[in-house]
Design a protein around this motif. Structure first.
Motif, PDB file in Angstrom:
ATOM      1  N   ARG A   1      -4.068  -8.484  -5.810  1.00  3.12           N
ATOM      2  CA  ARG A   1      -4.556  -8.218  -7.158  1.00  3.12           C
ATOM      3  C   ARG A   1      -4.487  -9.465  -8.019  1.00  3.12           C
ATOM      4  O   ARG A   1      -5.432  -9.841  -8.709  1.00  3.12           O
ATOM      5  CB  ARG A   1      -3.709  -7.101  -7.773  1.00  3.12           C
TER       6      ARG A   1
ATOM      7  N   PHE B   1      -8.450  -9.819  -7.621  1.00  2.46           N
ATOM      8  CA  PHE B   1      -9.139  -8.883  -8.495  1.00  2.46           C
ATOM      9  C   PHE B   1      -8.866  -9.105  -9.976  1.00  2.46           C
ATOM     10  O   PHE B   1      -9.751  -8.889 -10.807  1.00  2.46           O
ATOM     11  CB  PHE B   1      -8.867  -7.452  -8.049  1.00  2.46           C
TER      12      PHE B   1
ATOM     13  N   PRO C   1       3.662  -3.036  -1.194  1.00  2.16           N
ATOM     14  CA  PRO C   1       3.588  -3.275  -2.638  1.00  2.16           C
ATOM     15  C   PRO C   1       3.447  -4.754  -2.998  1.00  2.16           C
ATOM     16  O   PRO C   1       2.575  -5.120  -3.799  1.00  2.16           O
ATOM     17  CB  PRO C   1       4.918  -2.709  -3.151  1.00  2.16           C
TER      18      PRO C   1
ATOM     19  N   ILE D   1     -16.557  -7.769  -9.265  1.00  2.00           N
ATOM     20  CA  ILE D   1     -15.959  -7.025  -8.151  1.00  2.00           C
ATOM     21  C   ILE D   1     -17.034  -6.218  -7.440  1.00  2.00           C
ATOM     22  O   ILE D   1     -17.117  -6.200  -6.210  1.00  2.00           O
ATOM     23  CB  ILE D   1     -14.826  -6.115  -8.663  1.00  2.00           C
TER      24      ILE D   1
ATOM     25  N   ALA E   1      -0.059  -5.966  -2.035  1.00  2.00           N
ATOM     26  CA  ALA E   1      -1.091  -5.484  -2.959  1.00  2.00           C
ATOM     27  C   ALA E   1      -1.029  -6.243  -4.288  1.00  2.00           C
ATOM     28  O   ALA E   1      -2.064  -6.631  -4.849  1.00  2.00           O
ATOM     29  CB  ALA E   1      -0.920  -3.984  -3.210  1.00  2.00           C
ATOM     30  N   THR E   2       0.174  -6.473  -4.742  1.00  2.00           N
ATOM     31  CA  THR E   2       0.330  -7.198  -6.002  1.00  2.00           C
ATOM     32  C   THR E   2      -0.268  -8.593  -5.916  1.00  2.00           C
ATOM     33  O   THR E   2      -0.962  -9.052  -6.834  1.00  2.00           O
ATOM     34  CB  THR E   2       1.822  -7.286  -6.362  1.00  2.00           C
TER      35      THR E   2
ATOM     36  N   GLU F   1     -11.846  -1.596  -4.949  1.00  2.00           N
ATOM     37  CA  GLU F   1     -11.229  -2.886  -4.673  1.00  2.00           C
ATOM     38  C   GLU F   1     -10.770  -2.978  -3.219  1.00  2.00           C
ATOM     39  O   GLU F   1     -10.957  -3.986  -2.547  1.00  2.00           O
ATOM     40  CB  GLU F   1     -10.036  -3.113  -5.616  1.00  2.00           C
ATOM     41  N   GLN F   2     -10.169  -1.908  -2.773  1.00  2.00           N
ATOM     42  CA  GLN F   2      -9.699  -1.880  -1.392  1.00  2.00           C
ATOM     43  C   GLN F   2     -10.844  -2.073  -0.408  1.00  2.00           C
ATOM     44  O   GLN F   2     -10.763  -2.867   0.528  1.00  2.00           O
ATOM     45  CB  GLN F   2      -9.041  -0.524  -1.142  1.00  2.00           C
TER      46      GLN F   2
ATOM     47  N   ILE G   1       3.704  -0.377  -9.540  1.00  2.00           N
ATOM     48  CA  ILE G   1       2.875  -1.263  -8.733  1.00  2.00           C
ATOM     49  C   ILE G   1       1.421  -0.986  -9.042  1.00  2.00           C
ATOM     50  O   ILE G   1       0.997   0.175  -9.088  1.00  2.00           O
ATOM     51  CB  ILE G   1       3.152  -1.035  -7.238  1.00  2.00           C
ATOM     52  N   ARG G   2       0.682  -2.041  -9.241  1.00  2.00           N
ATOM     53  CA  ARG G   2      -0.735  -1.853  -9.544  1.00  2.00           C
ATOM     54  C   ARG G   2      -1.520  -1.946  -8.246  1.00  2.00           C
ATOM     55  O   ARG G   2      -1.996  -3.001  -7.864  1.00  2.00           O
ATOM     56  CB  ARG G   2      -1.186  -2.882 -10.576  1.00  2.00           C
ATOM     57  N   TRP G   3      -1.637  -0.851  -7.561  1.00  2.00           N
ATOM     58  CA  TRP G   3      -2.358  -0.824  -6.290  1.00  2.00           C
ATOM     59  C   TRP G   3      -3.834  -1.143  -6.498  1.00  2.00           C
ATOM     60  O   TRP G   3      -4.326  -1.076  -7.621  1.00  2.00           O
ATOM     61  CB  TRP G   3      -2.232   0.552  -5.642  1.00  2.00           C
ATOM     62  N   LEU G   4      -4.502  -1.461  -5.422  1.00  2.00           N
ATOM     63  CA  LEU G   4      -5.951  -1.629  -5.515  1.00  2.00           C
ATOM     64  C   LEU G   4      -6.587  -0.246  -5.583  1.00  2.00           C
ATOM     65  O   LEU G   4      -6.147   0.673  -4.898  1.00  2.00           O
ATOM     66  CB  LEU G   4      -6.482  -2.361  -4.277  1.00  2.00           C
ATOM     67  N   ASN G   5      -7.616  -0.104  -6.391  1.00  2.00           N
ATOM     68  CA  ASN G   5      -8.330   1.176  -6.371  1.00  2.00           C
ATOM     69  C   ASN G   5      -9.280   1.207  -5.173  1.00  2.00           C
ATOM     70  O   ASN G   5      -9.387   0.223  -4.433  1.00  2.00           O
ATOM     71  CB  ASN G   5      -9.067   1.416  -7.691  1.00  2.00           C
TER      72      ASN G   5
END
Lengths: 155, 155
Positions: free
Chosen positions: A126, A130, A119, A138, A122-123, B14-15, B7-11
């Motif tokens: 981002r 991103f 987590p 992107i 990823a944060t 994005e991943q 948590i704002r994961w990558l979509n």
DNA sequence: CACCAACAGTTGAAATTTAAACTATATTCC
DNA sequence: GGAATATAGTTTAAATTTCAACTGTTGGTG
């Protein structure tokens, strides 16, 4: 006579872009590495190893393929896995089909560590990447990186 | 209560983009590093040091600024400059204005080495990066990297 | 089958990188 | 002015990474 061909230098725009890429990437990589190190005692490469194993069938992968996946020499991977093994996050199993080979296998502790680390990581990605780009950018970045990926004759 | 924020994961896009970036960059960096090492005995960071010094007024720069320019810890730079100094490509001079400080100065041998290394390096960067992109993509990549560069609170 | 080149992985030593402590000088601010 | 604090850079030791050599297979090929 190849030696006489004129050198095709980068033009000003290319040069600026190239340097910007080097700087931006270096900074982000360093930040991610330090962050993982501080919060979970992992380097970015080790994190990559855990992610790769976790997504692999049976949480295992042959050393050679793993080395290629995380873009690391096989010697370095061998040391790296030794460290992760000492720490209990990965274990090695001998490969029956090819007796030269070895599997690197993610342990439960390794998966737990990965889940703890993900987590925050990823944060940060981002935050640093991103969230700073528009949806078009992107998409463009994805296309550009896909164009750069194939390495015809890998060293 | 920050801990409760989702948590704002990558979509997925994005991943995929992020991984592609990691792979593409790692491969290119490794290739450039090995090439410089083989042809001129330089690492990519050392090459960057020489380039930076060569473009600096009087071919010299204070250690701290140089470290920030090539994105390297000051300890690492110190060792790196020690090595380049032993090899005769850089020399140190004490700084009169600030007596804590030191200048790293490019020597004539250092400049000659850089001039010997540059054509091959430029060719490889062109080969692996710019020749694989359209003019629009080059422009896009520049804009993207400029957006990623500022590192508000550098570590 | 037997040889021989290629492959998978490990190892040990040398080189590089990191992290923390340290020296010396500058700067701040009471 | 002088103590406290911050900055520039180096140094030492520990950890990591590289490099080359090495051990065992495996896969052809004559």
């Amino acid at each position: 006579m190849a030696a006489m061909d004129a050198i095709r230098w980068l033009n000003a725009q290319e040069q600026a872009t190239w340097r910007s890429l080097l700087r931006a990437y270096s900074r982000i990589e360093r930040l991610l590495d330090h962050d993982l190190q501080a919060s979970n005692g992992l380097s970015l490469v080790e994190y990559g190893i855990l992610v790769t194993l976790s997504e692999s069938p049976e949480s295992r992968m042959r050393m050679r393929l793993l080395a290629d996946s995380v873009i690391v020499s096989k010697s370095r991977l061998s040391h790296q896995i030794a460290r992760l093994e000492r720490a209990g996050f990965v274990r090695r199993e001998t490969c029956e089909e090819d007796r030269r080979g070895a599997w690197a296998v993610l342990t439960d502790d390794g998966r737990a560590l990965l889940e703890a680390a993900a987590p925050g990581h990823a944060t940060l990605v981002r935050d640093r990447v991103f969230d700073r780009l528009t949806p078009e950018q992107i998409q463009q970045l994805g296309a550009i990186m896909r164009a750069l990926e194939p390495d015809d004759d890998a060293p």
